[in-house]
Write a protein that holds these residues in place. Structure first.
Motif, PDB file in Angstrom:
ATOM      1  N   TRP A  92      52.003  41.670  31.346  1.00  0.00           N
ATOM      2  CA  TRP A  92      50.740  40.912  31.306  1.00  0.00           C
ATOM      3  C   TRP A  92      49.713  41.572  30.392  1.00  0.00           C
ATOM      4  CZ3 TRP A  92      51.627  41.464  37.073  1.00  0.00           C
ATOM      5  CH2 TRP A  92      52.428  40.423  37.542  1.00  0.00           C
ATOM      6  N   SER A  93      49.817  42.872  30.219  1.00  0.00           N
ATOM      7  CA  SER A  93      48.807  43.599  29.460  1.00  0.00           C
ATOM      8  C   SER A  93      48.967  43.433  27.956  1.00  0.00           C
ATOM      9  CB  SER A  93      48.850  45.096  29.813  1.00  0.00           C
ATOM     10  OG  SER A  93      48.539  45.307  31.176  1.00  0.00           O
TER      11      SER A  93
ATOM     12  N   ILE B 178      37.438  44.082  28.154  1.00  0.00           N
ATOM     13  CA  ILE B 178      37.472  45.544  28.103  1.00  0.00           C
ATOM     14  C   ILE B 178      38.397  46.097  29.188  1.00  0.00           C
ATOM     15  CG2 ILE B 178      36.106  47.662  28.321  1.00  0.00           C
ATOM     16  CD1 ILE B 178      33.698  46.107  27.290  1.00  0.00           C
ATOM     17  N   GLY B 179      38.197  45.616  30.412  1.00  0.00           N
ATOM     18  CA  GLY B 179      38.933  46.149  31.547  1.00  0.00           C
ATOM     19  C   GLY B 179      40.439  45.972  31.445  1.00  0.00           C
ATOM     20  N   THR B 180      40.878  44.789  31.017  1.00  0.00           N
ATOM     21  CA  THR B 180      42.322  44.546  30.921  1.00  0.00           C
ATOM     22  C   THR B 180      42.966  45.475  29.895  1.00  0.00           C
ATOM     23  OG1 THR B 180      41.849  42.733  29.369  1.00  0.00           O
ATOM     24  CG2 THR B 180      42.234  42.149  31.661  1.00  0.00           C
ATOM     25  N   ARG B 181      42.235  45.751  28.817  1.00  0.00           N
ATOM     26  CA  ARG B 181      42.767  46.650  27.790  1.00  0.00           C
ATOM     27  C   ARG B 181      42.868  48.078  28.317  1.00  0.00           C
ATOM     28  NH1 ARG B 181      45.771  45.269  23.875  1.00  0.00           N
ATOM     29  NH2 ARG B 181      44.378  43.496  23.571  1.00  0.00           N
ATOM     30  N   VAL B 182      41.839  48.537  29.039  1.00  0.00           N
ATOM     31  CA  VAL B 182      41.859  49.886  29.596  1.00  0.00           C
ATOM     32  C   VAL B 182      42.995  50.037  30.604  1.00  0.00           C
ATOM     33  CG1 VAL B 182      40.574  51.580  30.961  1.00  0.00           C
ATOM     34  CG2 VAL B 182      39.396  50.233  29.216  1.00  0.00           C
ATOM     35  N   VAL B 183      43.145  49.048  31.475  1.00  0.00           N
ATOM     36  CA  VAL B 183      44.227  49.077  32.466  1.00  0.00           C
ATOM     37  C   VAL B 183      45.586  49.089  31.779  1.00  0.00           C
ATOM     38  CG1 VAL B 183      45.372  47.747  34.284  1.00  0.00           C
ATOM     39  CG2 VAL B 183      42.888  48.024  34.324  1.00  0.00           C
ATOM     40  N   GLY B 184      45.730  48.271  30.745  1.00  0.00           N
ATOM     41  CA  GLY B 184      46.997  48.213  30.028  1.00  0.00           C
ATOM     42  C   GLY B 184      47.355  49.548  29.392  1.00  0.00           C
ATOM     43  N   ILE B 185      46.395  50.175  28.738  1.00  0.00           N
ATOM     44  CA  ILE B 185      46.645  51.467  28.088  1.00  0.00           C
ATOM     45  C   ILE B 185      46.979  52.538  29.123  1.00  0.00           C
ATOM     46  CG2 ILE B 185      45.573  53.323  26.754  1.00  0.00           C
ATOM     47  CD1 ILE B 185      43.976  51.136  25.274  1.00  0.00           C
ATOM     48  N   ALA B 186      46.239  52.547  30.245  1.00  0.00           N
ATOM     49  CA  ALA B 186      46.504  53.530  31.299  1.00  0.00           C
ATOM     50  C   ALA B 186      47.883  53.312  31.912  1.00  0.00           C
ATOM     51  CB  ALA B 186      45.424  53.439  32.374  1.00  0.00           C
ATOM     52  N   THR B 187      48.285  52.062  32.072  1.00  0.00           N
ATOM     53  CA  THR B 187      49.611  51.764  32.616  1.00  0.00           C
ATOM     54  C   THR B 187      50.708  52.207  31.660  1.00  0.00           C
ATOM     55  OG1 THR B 187      48.688  49.835  33.762  1.00  0.00           O
ATOM     56  CG2 THR B 187      51.083  49.945  33.560  1.00  0.00           C
ATOM     57  N   LEU B 188      50.469  52.027  30.366  1.00  0.00           N
ATOM     58  CA  LEU B 188      51.429  52.491  29.362  1.00  0.00           C
ATOM     59  C   LEU B 188      51.547  54.014  29.409  1.00  0.00           C
ATOM     60  CD1 LEU B 188      53.276  51.604  27.041  1.00  0.00           C
ATOM     61  CD2 LEU B 188      51.322  51.839  25.502  1.00  0.00           C
TER      62      LEU B 188
ATOM     63  N   ARG C 117      42.884  44.566  38.093  1.00  0.00           N
ATOM     64  CA  ARG C 117      43.175  44.003  36.770  1.00  0.00           C
ATOM     65  C   ARG C 117      42.193  44.432  35.684  1.00  0.00           C
ATOM     66  NH1 ARG C 117      44.440  37.704  37.285  1.00  0.00           N
ATOM     67  NH2 ARG C 117      45.137  38.141  35.165  1.00  0.00           N
ATOM     68  N   THR C 118      40.934  44.661  36.068  1.00  0.00           N
ATOM     69  CA  THR C 118      39.919  44.952  35.042  1.00  0.00           C
ATOM     70  C   THR C 118      39.015  46.133  35.363  1.00  0.00           C
ATOM     71  OG1 THR C 118      38.232  43.493  36.009  1.00  0.00           O
ATOM     72  CG2 THR C 118      39.843  42.464  34.525  1.00  0.00           C
ATOM     73  N   LEU C 119      39.237  46.817  36.491  1.00  0.00           N
ATOM     74  CA  LEU C 119      38.383  47.945  36.887  1.00  0.00           C
ATOM     75  C   LEU C 119      36.937  47.516  37.098  1.00  0.00           C
ATOM     76  CD1 LEU C 119      39.708  50.624  34.346  1.00  0.00           C
ATOM     77  CD2 LEU C 119      40.460  50.270  36.700  1.00  0.00           C
ATOM     78  N   TRP C 120      36.725  46.239  37.389  1.00  0.00           N
ATOM     79  CA  TRP C 120      35.398  45.643  37.585  1.00  0.00           C
ATOM     80  C   TRP C 120      34.559  45.687  36.307  1.00  0.00           C
ATOM     81  CZ3 TRP C 120      36.990  49.511  41.233  1.00  0.00           C
ATOM     82  CH2 TRP C 120      37.567  48.975  42.370  1.00  0.00           C
ATOM     83  N   LEU C 121      35.229  45.825  35.181  1.00  0.00           N
ATOM     84  CA  LEU C 121      34.562  45.786  33.880  1.00  0.00           C
ATOM     85  C   LEU C 121      34.683  44.385  33.302  1.00  0.00           C
ATOM     86  CD1 LEU C 121      36.018  49.110  32.390  1.00  0.00           C
ATOM     87  CD2 LEU C 121      33.698  48.755  33.267  1.00  0.00           C
ATOM     88  N   PRO C 122      33.948  44.079  32.221  1.00  0.00           N
ATOM     89  CA  PRO C 122      34.177  42.805  31.545  1.00  0.00           C
ATOM     90  C   PRO C 122      35.664  42.645  31.218  1.00  0.00           C
ATOM     91  CG  PRO C 122      32.219  43.853  30.673  1.00  0.00           C
ATOM     92  CD  PRO C 122      32.845  44.834  31.605  1.00  0.00           C
ATOM     93  N   GLN C 123      36.169  41.440  31.370  1.00  0.00           N
ATOM     94  CA  GLN C 123      37.617  41.221  31.301  1.00  0.00           C
ATOM     95  C   GLN C 123      38.240  41.729  30.003  1.00  0.00           C
ATOM     96  OE1 GLN C 123      38.769  37.192  32.095  1.00  0.00           O
ATOM     97  NE2 GLN C 123      40.943  37.593  31.879  1.00  0.00           N
TER      98      GLN C 123
END
Length: 387
Positions: A217-218, A143-153, A135-141
């Motif tokens: 969710w993203s 930041i991580g959720t945004r990065v995951v969301g963009i990569a998923t898009l 969900r967050t790449l083990w980054l602060p939430q």
């Protein structure tokens, strides 16, 4: 057409290179997390209890017992997780500026303490670690959720551009053999090409479904837009619930039986054989209602009914879409989002399918990168030979 094809290949390459590492991590952690419940059950037999003929103890008893193990923190959730499994009381608390979740497991028939699980201290929860990576790449939430969301898009766009790249110029002259089979006896370059293109084609629809449910969710705009399309143009409401009437407070004060217990047994009378029950134990403010969710299918979340009660009078309250069978297509699809994402919507076969789909998705950045490196090497050699 040739220019469009060339642009699509260029776009596919660079979007893949930009998002590849994130797609790999999200996909591989997703594959591992698919069977977290089954593996946890095998490794933690204490989660199971002996089924008894007598009824489960009321919610107030479990909550009071659990609070003795997490003093000073109010429970945020209570789960009766099947007849043969331990009940769990959840607590969210803040430790050193971070939100920490603690679960206290109890015997639902006796209220006896079984186990307390919390990430505080040296205790390591493997699946929590995997889920955090997913969900967050083990980054602060934030930041991580945004990065995951963009990569998923980006991955969703890659699936479409990949299909365009795969699409043959003609459907003759060995089309079926070249487009649907991996040439294991060919050169290494061709094998990697087939692993990327052929496997990518086979998982396309399923991978797109997993990516789409993740995007819900993203990004709020994506979830709202999908709901608008699937509900026939309706606007998605924020999580809403009916309201209790604070004027009825004196009525509750005169009743010796806690309101949560009265609400629990009232809901249980309407739905006597649920597979799972989740209770929001304490209303946050004076107008909130008691909320109890009954899940009808074991291992699935989408088929559920929500029951609301006035926290003072325990009067039954209703809202639109609180019963799965009465909900519209858009609401049902929203309820199914998690189960589609994990494959649980199809039961165990669906989870096995989601596992292999996720593994293949994790392989696509690798095979794509290897092809790119091989092509670069060949291009350099050709340039040197020309010189």
């Amino acid at each position: 057409m040739k220019k469009w094809k060339a642009f699509n290949r260029w776009l596919h390459l660079w979007l893949g290179l930009i998002s590849g590492i994130v797609v790999f991590i999200v996909s591989i952690t997703g594959a591992i997390f698919v069977f977290n419940k089954e593996i946890s059950a095998a490794l933690e037999p204490w989660r199971f209890v002996e089924v008894q003929d007598n009824a489960v103890v009321p919610p107030s008893v479990l909550l009071d017992s659990a609070m003795t193990y997490v003093p000073g923190v109010k429970p945020t959730g209570l789960t009766y997780d099947g007849k043969e499994e331990a009940a769990a009381v959840g607590f969210w608390s803040e430790v050193e500026g971070n939100q920490v979740f603690t679960a206290v497991f109890l015997n639902p028939y006796t209220g006896e303490f079984i186990q307390k699980r919390s990430p505080v201290g040296n205790e390591f929860n493997f699946f929590q670690f995997i889920n955090n990576g997913h969900r967050t790449l083990w980054l602060p939430q934030h930041i991580g959720t945004r990065v995951v969301g963009i990569a998923t898009l980006i991955f969703s766009v890659l699936l479409i551009s990949g299909l365009i790249n795969w699409w043959p110029r003609t459907f003759k002259n060995g089309f079926w053999k070249n487009s649907f089979r991996i040439a294991w006896r060919a050169t290494s370059m061709r094998i990697f090409y087939d692993l990327h293109n052929v496997l990518g084609f086979y998982v396309l629809i399923f991978a797109f479904a997993i990516a789409t449910t993740g995007l819900v969710w993203s990004f709020d705009w994506f979830g709202n837009g999908l709901y608008y399309l699937t509900s026939g143009g309706k606007q998605k409401l924020e999580h809403h619930h009916p309201h209790s009437n604070p004027a009825h407070g004196p009525i509750a004060d005169n009743d010796s039986i806690p309101a949560i217990d009265r609400a629990f047994y009232k809901a249980l009378a309407e739905e006597p054989d649920p597979q799972r029950i989740y209770i929001t134990p304490y209303p946050e403010d004076e107008e909130d209602a008691i909320e109890i969710v009954f899940y009808r299918d074991k291992g699935k979340f989408y088929s559920h009914n929500e029951y609301f009660f006035d926290q003072y009078t325990v009067e039954s309250l209703r809202i639109d879409g609180d019963r799965y069978v009465d909900a519209g297509f858009g609401d049902r699809l929203e309820m199914m989002n998690y189960d589609i994402h994990t494959g649980a919507v199809l039961g165990l076969p669906g989870k096995i399918l989601a596992f292999f789909i996720s593994l293949i998705c994790a392989s696509l950045p690798i095979t794509g990168f290897v092809m790119w490196q091989k092509k670069r090497k060949i291009t350099k050699m050709q340039r040197r030979s020309v010189r």
